[in-house]
Enzyme design. Sequence first.
Site, short mmCIF file in Angstrom:
data_model
loop_
_atom_site.label_atom_id
_atom_site.label_comp_id
_atom_site.label_asym_id
_atom_site.label_seq_id
_atom_site.Cartn_x
_atom_site.Cartn_y
_atom_site.Cartn_z
CE LYS A 184 23.23 84.37 52.64
NZ LYS A 184 23.90 84.64 51.34
CG ASP A 281 26.43 84.31 42.29
OD1 ASP A 281 25.87 84.26 41.17
OD2 ASP A 281 25.89 83.93 43.34
#
Length: 447
Positions: A184, A281
Amino acid sequence: MSFAAVLIPMWVLTTALIVTIIEGRPDPTASTTSGHIMLLEEQPITHSSAKMEAQSPGVPEVRVVHHQDLNKSILIALIVASTLLVGILLFLSCCWIYRQKMSKHSIGKRQKTNEVPIGTPLSALMVEFNSLMLGNRKGSVVVFNYQLLEAATNKFSESNILGEGSSGPVYRASFDGKFIAAVKKVNGIRQDAEREFENEVNWLGKIRHQNIIKLLGYCVHGKTRFLVYEMMQNGSLQTQLYGPSHGSALTWHLRLKIAVDVARGLEYLHEHCNPPAVHRDLKSSNILLDSNFNAKLSDFGLTVTLGLKSKENIKLSGNLGCVAPEYNLDGKLTDKSDVYAFGVVLLELLMGRKLVEHKAADESQSIITWAMPQLTDRSRLPNIVDRVIKDTMDLKHLYQVAAVAVLCVQPEPSYRPLITDVLHSLIPLVPMDLGGSLRIADCIPSV
């Protein structure tokens, strides 16, 4: 350790030894005088008395000590002390030389690790990768070389992009074709990017659980950050539900298995992690699925320690549809905030609908507002289930899952169950071969 710190005490010790020996040496004048006195006392008065004294058994024999013997003793002591001092100096010199060589060797290894020339073959980079996995770690996380990631992703080619996250794209990385990982890219443009990057490395560096994504390592290159994860072949839950397949690969029991996996991951954070944590989250895009559809929590950039009561300096999660009302309004954050988000994910699994449905250009409706009246009505509940799984489950199990979801999304936090209670409610609905306790004979659907 410096030589001066060792030599000064040794010099003082040797000097003290020599001074002690010299001070212990008899005074020559006193020795001579005493010798004369002894000799005078030993002068025979008469020949007969001397003869008697020589024959007397109790009289000690008197010996004269010569000065040459004392000088020899001092010389021997000096030689021994000097030899000892030289030996210690040689030993310390060898230790210092060895330490310097080892220090230069370790520095050279680190420089080689961090500086791989551009254009190095991938096979050579794999050797570098193996050495990184074995040695160059920060805690339990590997510090990757940028050139290694660049080669593994084919210079971050668009053909290797697996998806697009809130912080940047995710690439497929192939290390010599033998090891596949996900990389990522975290762009440093956003103000909170650096803090979230460090937060994720810190949390995932110490967490080990089968339902939490494994962070293999990271890389810092200029203002860009990279996070290297284990490969999750089936992507995110969001992609499975709303992508090209529209959830066709997710059967009823697989969906319940995913829910149980997510609950287990949250239970670990809330009950067993030290210190306890709130993910903060949780959403379908942050739930990743491996080749066997085992679900793992990811994206820990916003994770905080359990008990935080204020949202000052803490950004709300990207999707407000998953944020608990009390945190959105008052900044109150507890483990029940994650339970609320879990309830939203459970509704997505149940209905196959997005968090927010856009009815018109300026009008939208959340999944909770739309579904709540129908979730509590057993006659209407089967009609809102995702068409992919419709009529494939026991209705009793459907009612139970709907009841759990309704409890999790209650506006009042105290009405929501603990994630442990949620987990124990769902495990009996999952077949044993998928990690639950349901026997296969009990899986016959009743429509």
